[in-house]
Design an enzyme around this catalytic site. Structure first.
Site, PDB file in Angstrom:
ATOM      1  N   ARG A   1    -116.942  98.617  19.885  1.00 48.36           N
ATOM      2  CA  ARG A   1    -117.273  99.954  19.407  1.00 48.36           C
ATOM      3  C   ARG A   1    -117.699  99.881  17.959  1.00 48.36           C
ATOM      4  O   ARG A   1    -116.972  99.349  17.125  1.00 48.36           O
ATOM      5  CB  ARG A   1    -116.012 100.841  19.456  1.00 48.36           C
ATOM      6  CG  ARG A   1    -115.896 101.653  20.653  1.00 48.36           C
ATOM      7  CD  ARG A   1    -114.925 102.783  20.585  1.00 48.36           C
ATOM      8  NE  ARG A   1    -113.840 102.761  19.617  1.00 48.36           N
ATOM      9  CZ  ARG A   1    -112.989 103.764  19.464  1.00 48.36           C
ATOM     10  NH1 ARG A   1    -113.119 104.849  20.190  1.00 48.36           N
ATOM     11  NH2 ARG A   1    -112.019 103.698  18.606  1.00 48.36           N
TER      12      ARG A   1
ATOM     13  N   THR B   1    -120.109 104.977  14.389  1.00 49.94           N
ATOM     14  CA  THR B   1    -120.689 105.868  15.415  1.00 49.94           C
ATOM     15  C   THR B   1    -119.778 105.999  16.636  1.00 49.94           C
ATOM     16  O   THR B   1    -119.934 106.901  17.446  1.00 49.94           O
ATOM     17  CB  THR B   1    -122.046 105.314  15.912  1.00 49.94           C
ATOM     18  OG1 THR B   1    -121.789 104.051  16.563  1.00 49.94           O
ATOM     19  CG2 THR B   1    -123.008 105.094  14.760  1.00 49.94           C
TER      20      THR B   1
ATOM     21  N   ASP C   1    -104.892  99.444  17.862  1.00 48.75           N
ATOM     22  CA  ASP C   1    -106.055  98.705  18.362  1.00 48.75           C
ATOM     23  C   ASP C   1    -105.586  97.645  19.352  1.00 48.75           C
ATOM     24  O   ASP C   1    -104.949  96.659  18.975  1.00 48.75           O
ATOM     25  CB  ASP C   1    -106.792  98.060  17.177  1.00 48.75           C
ATOM     26  CG  ASP C   1    -108.103  97.420  17.614  1.00 48.75           C
ATOM     27  OD1 ASP C   1    -108.081  96.553  18.522  1.00 48.75           O
ATOM     28  OD2 ASP C   1    -109.154  97.787  17.065  1.00 48.75           O
TER      29      ASP C   1
ATOM     30  N   ASP D   1    -106.728  93.935  18.719  1.00 51.68           N
ATOM     31  CA  ASP D   1    -106.042  93.301  17.581  1.00 51.68           C
ATOM     32  C   ASP D   1    -104.597  92.973  17.929  1.00 51.68           C
ATOM     33  O   ASP D   1    -104.069  91.937  17.514  1.00 51.68           O
ATOM     34  CB  ASP D   1    -106.078  94.230  16.354  1.00 51.68           C
ATOM     35  CG  ASP D   1    -107.434  94.193  15.666  1.00 51.68           C
ATOM     36  OD1 ASP D   1    -108.170  93.205  15.859  1.00 51.68           O
ATOM     37  OD2 ASP D   1    -107.757  95.158  14.953  1.00 51.68           O
TER      38      ASP D   1
HETATM   39  C1  PRP Z   1    -111.618  99.061  22.313  1.00 45.77           C
HETATM   40  C2  PRP Z   1    -111.072  99.093  23.726  1.00 45.77           C
HETATM   41  C3  PRP Z   1    -112.221  99.629  24.501  1.00 45.77           C
HETATM   42  C4  PRP Z   1    -112.839 100.623  23.543  1.00 45.77           C
HETATM   43  C5  PRP Z   1    -112.370 101.994  23.964  1.00 45.77           C
HETATM   44  O1  PRP Z   1    -112.430  97.980  22.140  1.00 45.77           O
HETATM   45  O2  PRP Z   1    -110.642  97.840  24.162  1.00 45.77           O
HETATM   46  O3  PRP Z   1    -113.177  98.660  24.880  1.00 45.77           O
HETATM   47  O4  PRP Z   1    -112.325 100.299  22.248  1.00 45.77           O
HETATM   48  O5  PRP Z   1    -112.986 102.958  23.218  1.00 45.77           O
HETATM   49  P1  PRP Z   1    -114.049 103.977  23.811  1.00 45.77           P
HETATM   50  O6  PRP Z   1    -113.456 104.522  25.072  1.00 45.77           O
HETATM   51  O7  PRP Z   1    -114.167 104.997  22.717  1.00 45.77           O
HETATM   52  O8  PRP Z   1    -115.337 103.247  24.040  1.00 45.77           O
HETATM   53  P2  PRP Z   1    -113.007  97.539  20.717  1.00 45.77           P
HETATM   54  O9  PRP Z   1    -114.345  98.140  20.469  1.00 45.77           O
HETATM   55  O10 PRP Z   1    -111.984  97.780  19.655  1.00 45.77           O
HETATM   56  O11 PRP Z   1    -113.281  95.995  20.919  1.00 45.77           O
HETATM   57  P3  PRP Z   1    -112.257  94.786  21.171  1.00 45.77           P
HETATM   58  O12 PRP Z   1    -111.808  94.874  22.597  1.00 45.77           O
HETATM   59  O13 PRP Z   1    -113.122  93.606  20.916  1.00 45.77           O
HETATM   60  O14 PRP Z   1    -111.115  94.894  20.197  1.00 45.77           O
HETATM   61  N1  URA Z   2    -109.586 101.320  21.142  1.00 43.54           N
HETATM   62  C1  URA Z   2    -108.332 100.882  20.890  1.00 43.54           C
HETATM   63  O1  URA Z   2    -108.066  99.668  20.910  1.00 43.54           O
HETATM   64  N2  URA Z   2    -107.388 101.786  20.621  1.00 43.54           N
HETATM   65  C2  URA Z   2    -107.643 103.104  20.590  1.00 43.54           C
HETATM   66  O2  URA Z   2    -106.710 103.895  20.353  1.00 43.54           O
HETATM   67  C3  URA Z   2    -108.955 103.545  20.857  1.00 43.54           C
HETATM   68  C4  URA Z   2    -109.899 102.617  21.140  1.00 43.54           C
END
Ligand code: PRP
Ligand code: URA
Length: 208
Positions: free
Chosen positions: A103, A107, A199, A202
């Site tokens: 994400r 944005t 997150d 993380d």
């Molecule tokens: C997080 C999560 C989803 C997304 C959810 O990923 O694992 O993929 O955010 O958010 P949304 O419903 O608003 O799209 P992130 O972008 O943090 O990537 P990561 O898994 O690499 O940490």
């Molecule tokens: N992605 C995450 O990992 N946590 C949240 O709360 C939202 C999006």
């Protein structure tokens, strides 16, 4: 149909540990995996079976089996991979694909960086994995890509779902059932789920 929330004291007990900001990476990862097994258990409740014969030490009998190879598990990178072990532990012969999305922090729109899926998606039961359904952008984009690739039977498994993401998923992919451990309250101004768990990526990978 639509949204299925696991409603179980064992799940609440695990979620309590997962949400705690003091829970370390090892325990966090283990619980994501355990909850994913439970989500898979629920999502495959009515899985198609075929009849075959086995011989017990006593006699022959007809048994029901799932054709595991008909299944494709598709984690959304990174955090979705944290759910994969939990599913493979009970469906070790499923095929596995990966969709790389992150994400954009400003944005909140998903950005694609990887896509590799098993062949013949049109004939498979496709199960998409991501622990967090927040705005829904990542899940919706991943499912769009899979549908463009022929997938027609899809389910989405997550640990925590926000009402905003559920609403958007229902609008855009009403045919895709969502299985979650819990539905939380809302999103904050940064697009994080409240109360949530922070997150997920993380916390699974210990990157913060
Ligand atoms: C997080 C999560 C989803 C997304 C959810 O990923 O694992 O993929 O955010 O958010 P949304 O419903 O608003 O799209 P992130 O972008 O943090 O990537 P990561 O898994 O690499 O940490
Ligand atoms: N992605 C995450 O990992 N946590 C949240 O709360 C939202 C999006």
């Amino acid at each position: 149909m639509g949204i299925i929330e696991l409603n179980h004291s064992l799940v609440s007990n695990k979620l309590a540990i997962l949400r705690d900001k003091n829970t370390g990476t090892k325990e966090f990862r283990e619980i994501v995996s355990e909850l994913s097994t439970l989500l898979c258990y629920e999502a495959l409740k009515d899985a198609e079976t075929y009849i075959t014969e086995v011989e017990t030490p006593i006699c022959k009998m007809n048994v029901k089996k799932i054709n595991e190879e008909n299944y494709a598990f598709i984690p959304i990178l990174r955090a979705g991979t944290g759910m994969l072990d939990g599913l493979i532990s009970i469906m070790p012969n499923a095929k596995i694909g990966h969709i790389g999305l992150y994400r954009n922090e400003e944005t909140l729109k998903p950005v694609k960086y990887y896509y590799k899926t098993p062949n013949g998606l049109a004939n498979r039961e496709v199960i998409v994995l991501d622990p967090m359904l927040a705005t829904g952008g990542s899940a919706i984009d991943a499912i769009n890509m899979l549908k463009e690739d022929g997938a027609v039977k899809l389910k989405f498994l997550c640990i925590i779902a926000a009402p905003e993401g559920i609403k958007k998923m229902k609008e855009i992919h009403p045919d895709v059932d969502i299985y979650c451990a819990v539905i939380d309250e809302h999103l904050n101004e940064n697009g994080y789920i409240v109360p949530g768990l922070g997150d997920a990526g993380d916390r699974i990978f210990g990157t913060k």
